[in-house]
Design a protein around this motif. Structure first.
Motif, PDB file in Angstrom:
ATOM      1  N   PHE A   1      -3.403  27.585 -73.096  1.00 29.33           N
ATOM      2  CA  PHE A   1      -3.540  28.582 -72.035  1.00 29.33           C
ATOM      3  C   PHE A   1      -4.975  28.704 -71.549  1.00 29.33           C
ATOM      4  O   PHE A   1      -5.260  29.388 -70.578  1.00 29.33           O
ATOM      5  N   ASP A   2      -5.912  28.072 -72.243  1.00 27.50           N
ATOM      6  CA  ASP A   2      -7.319  28.262 -71.894  1.00 27.50           C
ATOM      7  C   ASP A   2      -8.129  27.035 -72.304  1.00 27.50           C
ATOM      8  O   ASP A   2      -7.894  26.463 -73.376  1.00 27.50           O
ATOM      9  N   GLU A   3      -9.074  26.655 -71.473  1.00 25.91           N
ATOM     10  CA  GLU A   3      -9.915  25.499 -71.791  1.00 25.91           C
ATOM     11  C   GLU A   3     -11.253  25.643 -71.065  1.00 25.91           C
ATOM     12  O   GLU A   3     -11.269  25.881 -69.860  1.00 25.91           O
ATOM     13  N   PHE A   4     -12.355  25.561 -71.790  1.00 26.03           N
ATOM     14  CA  PHE A   4     -13.664  25.588 -71.103  1.00 26.03           C
ATOM     15  C   PHE A   4     -14.727  24.943 -71.975  1.00 26.03           C
ATOM     16  O   PHE A   4     -14.572  24.794 -73.189  1.00 26.03           O
ATOM     17  N   LYS A   5     -15.837  24.540 -71.323  1.00 25.56           N
ATOM     18  CA  LYS A   5     -16.967  23.909 -72.025  1.00 25.56           C
ATOM     19  C   LYS A   5     -18.070  24.923 -72.204  1.00 25.56           C
ATOM     20  O   LYS A   5     -18.284  25.784 -71.340  1.00 25.56           O
ATOM     21  N   LYS A   6     -18.792  24.832 -73.329  1.00 25.59           N
ATOM     22  CA  LYS A   6     -19.929  25.727 -73.542  1.00 25.59           C
ATOM     23  C   LYS A   6     -21.055  24.971 -74.214  1.00 25.59           C
ATOM     24  O   LYS A   6     -20.836  24.232 -75.183  1.00 25.59           O
ATOM     25  N   THR A   7     -22.246  25.146 -73.650  1.00 21.98           N
ATOM     26  CA  THR A   7     -23.424  24.536 -74.288  1.00 21.98           C
ATOM     27  C   THR A   7     -24.128  25.596 -75.123  1.00 21.98           C
ATOM     28  O   THR A   7     -24.467  26.674 -74.636  1.00 21.98           O
ATOM     29  N   PHE A   8     -24.348  25.289 -76.415  1.00 24.49           N
ATOM     30  CA  PHE A   8     -24.911  26.264 -77.351  1.00 24.49           C
ATOM     31  C   PHE A   8     -26.438  26.197 -77.358  1.00 24.49           C
ATOM     32  O   PHE A   8     -27.023  25.217 -76.910  1.00 24.49           O
ATOM     33  N   PRO A   9     -27.068  27.238 -77.912  1.00 24.34           N
ATOM     34  CA  PRO A   9     -28.539  27.273 -77.976  1.00 24.34           C
ATOM     35  C   PRO A   9     -29.122  26.023 -78.618  1.00 24.34           C
ATOM     36  O   PRO A   9     -30.226  25.595 -78.274  1.00 24.34           O
ATOM     37  N   ASP A  10     -28.394  25.392 -79.568  1.00 28.26           N
ATOM     38  CA  ASP A  10     -28.950  24.192 -80.219  1.00 28.26           C
ATOM     39  C   ASP A  10     -28.744  22.933 -79.372  1.00 28.26           C
ATOM     40  O   ASP A  10     -28.972  21.814 -79.818  1.00 28.26           O
ATOM     41  N   GLY A  11     -28.289  23.090 -78.142  1.00 28.53           N
ATOM     42  CA  GLY A  11     -28.162  21.948 -77.231  1.00 28.53           C
ATOM     43  C   GLY A  11     -26.817  21.255 -77.287  1.00 28.53           C
ATOM     44  O   GLY A  11     -26.472  20.440 -76.425  1.00 28.53           O
ATOM     45  N   LYS A  12     -26.015  21.572 -78.331  1.00 27.90           N
ATOM     46  CA  LYS A  12     -24.718  20.897 -78.449  1.00 27.90           C
ATOM     47  C   LYS A  12     -23.726  21.512 -77.443  1.00 27.90           C
ATOM     48  O   LYS A  12     -23.711  22.723 -77.237  1.00 27.90           O
ATOM     49  N   THR A  13     -22.915  20.641 -76.853  1.00 31.69           N
ATOM     50  CA  THR A  13     -21.853  21.126 -75.954  1.00 31.69           C
ATOM     51  C   THR A  13     -20.511  20.976 -76.658  1.00 31.69           C
ATOM     52  O   THR A  13     -20.211  19.926 -77.241  1.00 31.69           O
ATOM     53  N   LYS A  14     -19.758  22.082 -76.618  1.00 38.29           N
ATOM     54  CA  LYS A  14     -18.438  22.019 -77.242  1.00 38.29           C
ATOM     55  C   LYS A  14     -17.374  22.472 -76.246  1.00 38.29           C
ATOM     56  O   LYS A  14     -17.667  23.153 -75.258  1.00 38.29           O
ATOM     57  N   ILE A  15     -16.121  22.078 -76.524  1.00 38.85           N
ATOM     58  CA  ILE A  15     -14.993  22.532 -75.704  1.00 38.85           C
ATOM     59  C   ILE A  15     -14.203  23.565 -76.509  1.00 38.85           C
ATOM     60  O   ILE A  15     -13.988  23.382 -77.713  1.00 38.85           O
ATOM     61  N   SER A  16     -13.795  24.611 -75.818  1.00 42.97           N
ATOM     62  CA  SER A  16     -12.895  25.567 -76.463  1.00 42.97           C
ATOM     63  C   SER A  16     -11.476  25.344 -75.939  1.00 42.97           C
ATOM     64  O   SER A  16     -11.255  25.290 -74.726  1.00 42.97           O
ATOM     65  N   TYR A  17     -10.540  25.175 -76.863  1.00 40.99           N
ATOM     66  CA  TYR A  17      -9.126  25.090 -76.488  1.00 40.99           C
ATOM     67  C   TYR A  17      -8.429  26.333 -77.020  1.00 40.99           C
ATOM     68  O   TYR A  17      -8.538  26.647 -78.211  1.00 40.99           O
ATOM     69  N   GLY A  18      -7.723  27.023 -76.130  1.00 41.92           N
ATOM     70  CA  GLY A  18      -6.968  28.202 -76.557  1.00 41.92           C
ATOM     71  C   GLY A  18      -5.477  27.906 -76.493  1.00 41.92           C
ATOM     72  O   GLY A  18      -4.965  27.471 -75.461  1.00 41.92           O
ATOM     73  N   PHE A  19      -4.774  28.084 -77.613  1.00 37.39           N
ATOM     74  CA  PHE A  19      -3.342  27.780 -77.658  1.00 37.39           C
ATOM     75  C   PHE A  19      -2.528  29.034 -77.940  1.00 37.39           C
ATOM     76  O   PHE A  19      -2.935  29.893 -78.728  1.00 37.39           O
ATOM     77  N   ARG A  20      -1.368  29.114 -77.305  1.00 34.89           N
ATOM     78  CA  ARG A  20      -0.391  30.157 -77.615  1.00 34.89           C
ATOM     79  C   ARG A  20       0.649  29.506 -78.524  1.00 34.89           C
ATOM     80  O   ARG A  20       1.250  28.497 -78.164  1.00 34.89           O
ATOM     81  N   LEU A  21       0.806  30.077 -79.709  1.00 36.25           N
ATOM     82  CA  LEU A  21       1.778  29.533 -80.669  1.00 36.25           C
ATOM     83  C   LEU A  21       2.998  30.446 -80.727  1.00 36.25           C
ATOM     84  O   LEU A  21       2.864  31.667 -80.779  1.00 36.25           O
ATOM     85  N   VAL A  22       4.185  29.841 -80.693  1.00 38.94           N
ATOM     86  CA  VAL A  22       5.421  30.628 -80.764  1.00 38.94           C
ATOM     87  C   VAL A  22       6.161  30.254 -82.045  1.00 38.94           C
ATOM     88  O   VAL A  22       6.451  29.086 -82.279  1.00 38.94           O
ATOM     89  N   PHE A  23       6.443  31.255 -82.874  1.00 39.42           N
ATOM     90  CA  PHE A  23       7.127  31.029 -84.141  1.00 39.42           C
ATOM     91  C   PHE A  23       8.539  31.598 -84.092  1.00 39.42           C
ATOM     92  O   PHE A  23       8.767  32.691 -83.582  1.00 39.42           O
ATOM     93  N   GLN A  24       9.491  30.864 -84.652  1.00 33.64           N
ATOM     94  CA  GLN A  24      10.876  31.347 -84.689  1.00 33.64           C
ATOM     95  C   GLN A  24      11.632  30.573 -85.760  1.00 33.64           C
ATOM     96  O   GLN A  24      11.417  29.382 -85.939  1.00 33.64           O
ATOM     97  N   SER A  25      12.537  31.282 -86.434  1.00 32.50           N
ATOM     98  CA  SER A  25      13.386  30.600 -87.405  1.00 32.50           C
ATOM     99  C   SER A  25      14.830  30.614 -86.906  1.00 32.50           C
ATOM    100  O   SER A  25      15.236  31.539 -86.214  1.00 32.50           O
ATOM    101  N   LYS A  26      15.593  29.565 -87.301  1.00 32.59           N
ATOM    102  CA  LYS A  26      17.016  29.541 -86.925  1.00 32.59           C
ATOM    103  C   LYS A  26      17.847  30.405 -87.862  1.00 32.59           C
ATOM    104  O   LYS A  26      19.000  30.698 -87.592  1.00 32.59           O
TER     105      LYS A  26
END
Lengths: 232, 425
Positions: free
Chosen positions: B371-396
């Protein structure tokens, strides 16, 4: 944010109806559609089921209030009668459509379901062509290992009449009624039974979809539940 | 109709086939045996006698006659139903039966089968003349005889003949209905089939099954509204941002029966989605969207009128894909939703992250959606990607407890954190 760019899904009944259409189209069958709200004449009398005939109790019917003898059609054979009245033989046609039965609902019975009826009229048609056509159809729909057999039965609009069983995934299943079109029905449709003969069949599409895809409850088809539809 | 095997045996000199074999013979030559019950040394058959044979077959004597017809076994003391007098006759071309059944049966064989039914056969002026006993006055026309011969001769012996491939004209309404469905699927809409019988409408049913199902639907809108509400509740399970559904079906008013197209969209952008979709449809199927109202998220239009104005189709170019596989039963237990977001190094793909989540979560995870995705560059110069997932749990099998879900999410979190340079937010 991700947009919903995914494709939607066709209902499994649509998928099966399209499959059925393509198979029969290969053999030269055309499609005819007709009204769901029918007259008693086209739903019963023209099919050799007069009033007070015990055969009327073989189908539970929804009658409409305050009109001259109208019903929700119990089968799509009325479409075949209308087709006979407006087309000269030889021809082959199928009539898919929604039909209605006034019976209690459960996992295998609903008040509405989809049927497809077929009709082929020519000078030299016999039960051999009926068998060949149905074998062709079921093998294409469900796989080459499918076997088919006829059992004696009775319908007012065919004579001889048969129940058709198929052997699929290790079991014999009753799937369809069929037979040679009764001469009275041909006459009613304006076709001379001395010159022409033909076969007819009728199958429930919901049942075929349940058999093919392993769907457990016919009511799931009509409650608009995308948890079913989106699997297709 | 219930009939006893032992009673039937009394009609015959010779021994009858064993009960299971007799039931099979009945089923393939005259009527369906719906059940068999052992009672002591007897077997009781439940015979499904249909209206066309009721007048002679709803008696032990009648069923004994059928056994004679099928097996040729002689009845003790002759046929109790047969009375001389009142015979009728049927005349037919000599090849009528063979032509109807599609297999050549010799006249000798036809005579032998019909003799076992007390039907006399003679030939006169190139035609067959059949004498029908009075107890079989249901046999009136040649096709009735074709059925009697066919079922005894055995339908298994009828060969299979297929028509050659050929083309047939395309039904215009059927064609355009299917084309419109494909366009809508392309626009993200899923198809529903809803009930034609509702609790309100202009046409009333005389003998309804229930008091709230006593009218024919006068529109598609009411049903679509209900279906939208139902599916919105399951949006996460379905993995949808908004619900888009359509139905093509008949509605009934005092003016008649009409083919309608109905669309329903959920969510705040419903009106825009409908407008955009209808513009696509209107362009391809040549109708005017000028005065149409999309504001309520539900839209309905007379499709019959639109199709009438379209040209005749000549080629069936509707999409066709082979759908195989077995449907997964829908669980009746509630589902739960948890969100998880993780920072990963730039070169890591979504699929790698999903793979780890799915593996660690196990079968209780029924749906996962980004549901979400963006890039962020941190103070130490490294760039990372954030992935946001919606998880759905269900049992039969059961309603999942909070602690089960917490434990599963915690396992997933550990697995993600244990990857080099990854951290869960």
């Amino acid at each position: 944010m991700t947009e919903n760019t995914d494709k939607g899904h066709l209902h499994p009944l649509t998928i099966v109806i399209r499959d059925i259409y393509i198979i029969f189209a290969e053999l030269g069958f055309s499609v005819a559609l007709g009204p769901e709200l029918e007259t008693e004449y086209y739903n019963f009398d023209a099919l050799n089921i007069p009033a007070n005939h015990p055969a009327r109790s073989m189908q539970d019917t929804f009658w409409i209030k305050d009109t001259e003898r109208k019903v929700l059609r119990t089968q799509t054979s009325p479409v075949q009668i209308r087709f006979m009245e407006t087309h000269k033989p030889p021809f082959k046609m199928i009539a898919p459509g929604r039909v209605f039965r006034n019976e209690a609902t459960d996992s295998t019975h609903e008040v509405q379901f989809f049927q497809v009826e077929g009709l082929a009229i020519d000078k030299k048609i016999s039960m051999a062509e009926l068998k060949g056509t149905l074998e062709y159809f079921f093998k294409k729909l469900l796989g080459h290992d499918v076997q088919l057999r006829f059992r004696p039965s009775f319908f007012p609009f065919t004579e001889p009449s048969v129940e058709v069983d198929i052997f699929f995934r290790g079991k014999w299943l009753e799937v369809m009624g069929a037979g040679m079109v009764h001469p009275k029905v041909l006459e009613t449709g304006g076709i001379d039974p001395q010159k022409w003969r033909g076969f007819a069949f009728g199958v429930g599409i919901d049942r075929l979809a349940m058999i093919k895809y392993g769907i457990d409850d016919v009511r799931r088809f009509y409650n608009g539940d995308l948890r079913l539809v989106n699997q297709f | 109709m219930l009939v006893s095997y032992n009673e039937l045996q009394t009609y015959f000199v010779d021994k009858l086939p064993p009960p299971e074999k007799l039931a099979e013979l009945f089923t393939f030559h005259v009527f369906e045996v719906e059940g068999m019950e052992k009672r002591g040394d007897d077997t009781i058959f439940d015979a499904k006698v249909l209206p066309d044979r009721a007048h002679y077959l709803k008696s032990e004597a009648g069923i004994a006659l059928e056994i004679r017809a099928i097996t040729g076994l002689e009845i003790k003391g002759g046929n109790t139903l047969y009375k001389k007098g009142g015979e009728t006759s049927i005349v037919m071309p000599t090849d009528f039966i063979s032509k109807t059944l599609g297999v050549d049966i010799s006249q000798k064989e036809i005579e032998s089968i019909l003799k076992r039914m007390d039907i006399g056969v003679s030939e006169s002026k190139g035609e067959l003349v059949l004498t029908i006993p009075s107890y079989r006055n249901d046999l009136k026309i040649p096709v009735d005889i074709a059925e009697e011969v066919g079922r005894i001769y055995d339908y298994e012996k009828i060969p299979s003949r297929v028509f050659p491939n050929s083309k047939a004209p395309i039904n215009k309404t059927f064609y355009y209905i299917e084309k419109i469905k494909d366009v809508l699927v392309g626009e993200g809409f899923s198809e529903v089939y809803l009930y034609s019988i509702k609790n309100k409408g202009e046409i009333e049913i005389e003998n309804p099954l229930a008091s709230d199902k006593d009218h024919l639907r006068a529109n598609l809108t009411d049903g679509l509204k209900e279906a939208l509400e139902f599916n919105v509740k399951n949006a996460d399970l379905l993995g949808e941002n908004d619900i888009r559904i359509f139905e093509i079906g008949n509605v009934f008013t005092k003016k008649g029966e009409f083919l309608h197209l109905g669309l329903g969209v959920s969510g705040k952008k419903a009106g825009d989605t409908l407008k955009k979709t209808l513009e696509v449809l209107a362009k391809q199927f040549q109708f005017d969207t000028a005065r149409l109202d999309f504001s309520k998220g539900i839209f309905e239009i007379n499709l019959g009128d639109i199709i009438e104005k379209l040209p005749e189709p000549h080629i069936w170019d509707v999409a066709h894909s082979e759908k195989t596989g077995i449907y997964k039963p829908i669980s009746t237990y509630p589902f739960s939703v948890r969100d998880i977001a993780v920072f990963v190094p730039e070169n890591i793909s979504i699929d790698k992250v999903r793979e780890i989540i799915e593996k660690r979560a196990g079968p209780l995870l029924v749906h996962i959606k980004l549901f979400d995705e963006f890039k962020k560059t941190f103070p130490d110069g490294k760039t990372k990607i954030s992935y946001g997932f919606r998880l759905v749990f269900q049992s039969k099998e059961r309603t999942l407890s909070d602690s089960e879900i917490v434990e599963t999410v915690s396992r997933v979190t550990s697995a993600l954190n244990s990857q080099n340079g990854w951290n869960v937010r």
